[in-house]
Design a protein around this motif. Structure first.
Motif, PDB file in Angstrom:
ATOM      1  N   TYR A  48      -1.220   6.865  -6.376  1.00 26.17           N
ATOM      2  CA  TYR A  48      -2.126   6.096  -5.526  1.00 26.17           C
ATOM      3  C   TYR A  48      -3.255   5.367  -6.268  1.00 26.17           C
ATOM      4  N   SER A  63       6.201   1.202  -2.117  1.00 29.69           N
ATOM      5  CA  SER A  63       5.226   1.854  -1.244  1.00 29.69           C
ATOM      6  C   SER A  63       5.336   3.365  -1.339  1.00 29.69           C
ATOM      7  N   CYS A  66      -9.788   4.183  -5.023  1.00 31.29           N
ATOM      8  CA  CYS A  66      -8.377   4.233  -4.624  1.00 31.29           C
ATOM      9  C   CYS A  66      -8.139   3.795  -3.184  1.00 31.29           C
ATOM     10  N   ALA A  73      -2.881   1.566  -6.532  1.00 28.16           N
ATOM     11  CA  ALA A  73      -3.096   0.709  -5.366  1.00 28.16           C
ATOM     12  C   ALA A  73      -4.570   0.381  -5.180  1.00 28.16           C
ATOM     13  N   LYS A 111       0.833  -1.192   0.000  1.00 28.72           N
ATOM     14  CA  LYS A 111       0.000   0.000   0.000  1.00 28.72           C
ATOM     15  C   LYS A 111       0.872   1.248   0.000  1.00 28.72           C
ATOM     16  N   SER A 119      -9.034  -1.338  -1.043  1.00 30.04           N
ATOM     17  CA  SER A 119      -8.208  -2.304  -1.756  1.00 30.04           C
ATOM     18  C   SER A 119      -7.034  -2.723  -0.879  1.00 30.04           C
ATOM     19  N   PRO A 120      -6.563  -3.966  -1.025  1.00 34.15           N
ATOM     20  CA  PRO A 120      -5.357  -4.373  -0.288  1.00 34.15           C
ATOM     21  C   PRO A 120      -4.083  -3.765  -0.847  1.00 34.15           C
ATOM     22  N   GLY A 121      -4.139  -3.151  -2.038  1.00 37.91           N
ATOM     23  CA  GLY A 121      -2.962  -2.511  -2.607  1.00 37.91           C
ATOM     24  C   GLY A 121      -2.486  -3.165  -3.882  1.00 37.91           C
ATOM     25  N   ARG A 177     -10.168   9.779  -3.090  1.00 35.94           N
ATOM     26  CA  ARG A 177     -10.370   8.334  -2.978  1.00 35.94           C
ATOM     27  C   ARG A 177     -11.212   7.735  -4.095  1.00 35.94           C
TER      28      ARG A 177
END
Length: 465
Positions: free
Chosen positions: A89, A82, A112, A92, A19, A115-117, A29
């Motif tokens: 972003y 990361s 955005c 991710a 992330k 989500s787990p990334g 987001r």
């Protein structure tokens, strides 16, 4: 005779999700997608990667701890990834579809936050760098260097929008990225790759997590002035129903190197035949490849052949969009002639047709395309692009591909995955030696590739790499 052992296969060692190291502000987001992004939903992820030799000390048996080096290298990659995702972003996130009832329609955006990334994979293969580079054709195992094999961009509702796979070889590593093409084009892909390398190098020199990029991405999406978004898609049932999964026929993939001098010769001859100086190096090279592949197809002179070239629209809009715009700003430009005209009239004539198509591509046409698309959305489909009469020139040798080093020095080669390949697909990359040289990755049926390789006109321009 004893049976041959099966070829080595890639082994998954570990995977995790990464992330951004900073939380997103609430206003960032949710990201709505404009037409150029949405049109990409049915095609494959972008899959490109770089092959690096390991430092000599990793190959010595004199007490060097290779596992410790690899572990440290992977941790640095994760940390820098990361940090890079904090700038990029959306990668991710995941795609999200919202159903509307009045009128019945769908909108697709990037969520955005929920989500787990991005995915990070560590894999291994019992092969050497030479095993990958010495064969004439790209070994099939290279496809296993990328996550999301055969996934289409619409699958980004469930799959990561970005996946990085580090495949450890006997004497090297391959860093392969798979990026959802509905979120960004080739310019965006390499901007991310360049930024990841830049942050990795900066963190190698210090302990900071926050690195100011030399070219930060512009994430605000471009929409036509009269339609700021979101764009509705008029699908009546499951929104995946408009997708058609495409399986390419058997292909041979081979890299051909064109030196600076060879390209200058093609450009000079094309301009001489046309009595002009306006035809570019890449247009001349594309015309050369178009004619030779079409000749290898051995089709009727009356049939129409098309050559598609990818046009970056950032500088063509009015006002222009900065090069750092992160999203899709690319259009396939089609030039169509009969096979008889293409082969009989010479490379200069072919290059002039391509030049005219590019010259006519302007801001007025781009805005009209967007307005018409919003009224009647349509998607790119690989099955429609695949035609034995067509050649598609994609990617760009202008991208900074060999500037990504990750503390390992310059990569020895670039390779790609299964995504978006078909008979007649050509991808242009910068030559490793620079100076304007170009590597072309050409995908053809075995029969057509054999004819191309026997074409004196084509092979005379190819330079041994």
């Amino acid at each position: 005779m004893a049976p041959r052992p099966p070829p080595p296969s890639v082994r998954l060692i570990s995977d995790c999700f990464i992330k951004p190291h900073q939380l997103l502000p609430p206003s960032n987001r949710h990201l709505h997608l404009p037409p150029w992004d949405l049109a990409m939903l049915p095609i494959h992820y972008i899959q490109r990667g770089l092959l690096f030799p390991l430092p000599p000390r990793c190959l010595d048996s004199g007490g060097f701890n290779r596992p410790a080096f690899i572990h440290s290298f992977l941790e640095k990659l994760k940390r820098s990834l990361s940090s890079t995702l904090a700038h990029f972003y959306p990668l991710a996130g995941r795609l999200a579809t919202l159903k509307r009832t009045d009128p019945l329609s769908y909108t697709v955006s990037v969520d955005c936050a929920n989500s787990p990334g991005a995915r990070f994979i560590h894999a291994a293969l019992d092969m050497t760098v030479a095993d990958l580079l010495s064969p004439t054709y790209v070994p099939a195992v290279v496809r296993s260097f990328f996550d999301h094999d055969r996934a289409v961009n619409h699958d980004g509702h469930a799959l990561p929008l970005l996946s990085a796979q580090v495949t450890e070889l006997a004497d090297g590593v391959f860093i392969g990225l798979s990026m959802n093409h509905a979120v960004g084009d080739g310019s965006s892909f390499w901007l991310f790759f360049n930024s990841w390398s830049e942050i990795f190098q900066a963190q190698e020199k210090g302990t900071v997590d926050v690195v100011q990029l030399s070219r930060p991405p512009i994430l605000t999406r471009w929409f036509p002035e009269n339609h700021p978004g979101p764009v509705s898609l008029p699908y009546m049932n499951d929104p995946s129903s408009f997708l058609t999964h495409f399986e390419a026929p058997e292909l041979r993939e081979r890299f051909f190197h064109f030196s600076t001098d060879a390209i200058a010769g093609l450009k000079g001859e094309a301009n001489r035949q046309c009595g002009t100086a306006n035809i570019s190096s890449f247009q001349s090279l594309t015309a050369h490849v178009w004619r030779c592949i079409t000749r290898a197809s051995r089709l009727s002179p009356e049939q129409v052949t098309s050559c598609y070239m990818a046009a970056n629209n950032r500088g063509r809009l009015d006002p222009p969009v900065p090069p750092e715009y992160f999203g899709n700003m690319v259009t396939p430009l089609r030039t169509a002639v009969t096979i008889g005209e293409l082969l009989d009239r010479g490379p200069g004539w072919a290059a002039r047709q391509l030049h005219a198509t590019v010259a006519e591509h302007n801001a007025v046409k781009l805005r009209k395309w967007n307005e018409e698309w919003i009224k009647s959305p349509h998607m790119y489909h690989l099955g429609r692009m695949f035609d034995p009469c067509n050649v598609m020139m994609w990617s760009s040798p202008r991208f900074n591909m060999y500037g990504n080093e990750f503390g390992l020095g310059k990569a020895v080669a670039l390779r790609s995955g299964y995504g978006n390949k078909f008979d007649g697909k050509v991808s242009g990359y910068p030559g490793r030696d620079g100076g304007g040289s170009v590597d072309l990755e050409i995908c053809l049926s075995p029969e057509k590739m054999a004819v191309l390789e026997a074409d004196t006109e084509f092979m005379t321009a190819v330079t041994a790499s």
